[in-house]
Design a protein around this motif. Structure first.
Motif, short mmCIF file in Angstrom:
data_model
loop_
_atom_site.label_atom_id
_atom_site.label_comp_id
_atom_site.label_asym_id
_atom_site.label_seq_id
_atom_site.Cartn_x
_atom_site.Cartn_y
_atom_site.Cartn_z
N GLU A 16 0.82 -1.20 0.00
CA GLU A 16 0.00 0.00 0.00
C GLU A 16 0.86 1.26 0.00
N ILE A 17 1.89 1.27 0.84
CA ILE A 17 2.78 2.43 0.90
C ILE A 17 3.51 2.59 -0.43
N LYS A 18 4.00 1.49 -0.99
CA LYS A 18 4.73 1.55 -2.26
C LYS A 18 3.84 2.11 -3.36
N ASP A 19 2.60 1.64 -3.42
CA ASP A 19 1.67 2.12 -4.45
C ASP A 19 1.41 3.62 -4.30
N ARG A 20 1.22 4.06 -3.08
CA ARG A 20 0.94 5.49 -2.85
C ARG A 20 2.15 6.35 -3.20
N LEU A 21 3.34 5.91 -2.78
CA LEU A 21 4.55 6.70 -3.07
C LEU A 21 4.89 6.70 -4.55
N SER A 22 4.59 5.59 -5.21
CA SER A 22 4.85 5.52 -6.65
C SER A 22 4.01 6.54 -7.41
N GLN A 23 2.83 6.84 -6.90
CA GLN A 23 1.99 7.85 -7.52
C GLN A 23 2.63 9.23 -7.47
N TRP A 24 3.56 9.40 -6.53
CA TRP A 24 4.30 10.66 -6.40
C TRP A 24 5.68 10.57 -7.05
N SER A 25 5.86 9.53 -7.87
CA SER A 25 7.10 9.33 -8.64
C SER A 25 8.32 8.98 -7.79
N TYR A 26 8.09 8.36 -6.62
CA TYR A 26 9.20 7.84 -5.84
C TYR A 26 9.45 6.40 -6.24
N LEU A 27 10.72 6.01 -6.33
CA LEU A 27 11.08 4.62 -6.56
C LEU A 27 11.19 3.94 -5.20
N VAL A 28 10.35 2.96 -4.94
CA VAL A 28 10.29 2.33 -3.62
C VAL A 28 10.88 0.92 -3.68
N TYR A 29 11.81 0.64 -2.80
CA TYR A 29 12.46 -0.67 -2.71
C TYR A 29 12.15 -1.29 -1.36
N GLY A 30 12.05 -2.62 -1.34
CA GLY A 30 11.83 -3.34 -0.09
C GLY A 30 13.04 -4.19 0.27
#
Length: 231
Positions: A16-30
């Motif tokens: 959920e956090i990754k999807d939301r941040l991706s909408q703001w053009s952040y590249l999210v890694y786990g």
């Protein structure tokens, strides 16, 4: 585009956090292996870390301490625990902020933006970056990066990509591209343009973006924006 390392073992919350941040053009890694957080941190080299306190193997405080011994990257703690000592401990270990679960995503985004604005030269970075199909195109470093990796382009290739992405979903004629490059004394022939576009597309294939540069026979080329209708 900034890289965010999200150290969170709750799979649904991570997604959920990754999807939301991706909408703001952040590249999210786990994190794939919670016993190897520092190795993955070194491999990713994130611009910001978001870390939960309760984690497998070692808690978030441990990893914050380890990260701080190697890097000054900004860190935001997430926690469902509401004891004041957790917040005090996180600040003492060098965290930049603390967000208690459950939280509103607008609050998290605002905190992330405030920290990045403070830590990095935000305006200078934005002038050299463009977001295209979820990837960060850096016209100063001649690179394109997304969650699949990073590629380095030649001056000619990045120049072509710049022309196309400035007019996403629109055809840019071959004559226009050649004229622009001719003025810059880089090209002199139509065949050279074809070769360079093919090389650009081949490199973009390495990170899954080659198909988003379309050839319009007899007209020119088009950079398709992700999810846009192809014409």
């Amino acid at each position: 585009m900034f890289k965010v390392l999200l150290i969170e073992d709750d799979a649904s919350l991570f997604t959920e956090i990754k999807d939301r941040l991706s909408q703001w053009s952040y590249l999210v890694y786990g994190i794939q292996d919670f016993s190897q957080v520092m190795k993955e941190f070194a491999d990713i080299q994130p611009d910001l870390v978001i870390i939960d306190i309760q984690l497998p193997k070692f808690d978030g405080f441990h990893w914050c301490r380890m990260i701080r011994s190697h890097s000054n990257v900004p860190i935001i703690f997430l926690s469902s625990r509401d004891h004041p000592t957790d917040m005090v401990m996180s600040m003492q270990l060098g965290a930049d902020d603390f967000v208690q679960k459950p939280f509103h995503f607008d609050v998290l985004i605002a905190k992330i933006q405030a920290i990045l604005r403070r830590v990095y030269n935000y305006s200078a970075v934005q002038n050299n970056l463009k977001t295209w199909c979820g990837a960060a195109v850096d016209f100063e470093k001649n690179t394109v990066a997304n969650e699949n990796g990073s590629i380095e382009l030649t001056k000619n290739e990045i120049y072509i990509l710049k022309l196309l992405t400035e007019r996403k979903n629109q055809i840019v004629s071959r004559d226009e591209i050649i004229s622009s490059l001719w003025d810059d004394k880089r090209f002199i022939s139509d065949n050279t343009l074809t070769v360079n576009v093919n090389r650009l597309r081949k490199k973009l294939d390495e990170i899954g973006l080659g198909a988003w540069i379309e050839t319009k026979v007899g007209q020119g080329y088009m950079a398709i924006e992700e999810d846009a209708s192809r014409v």
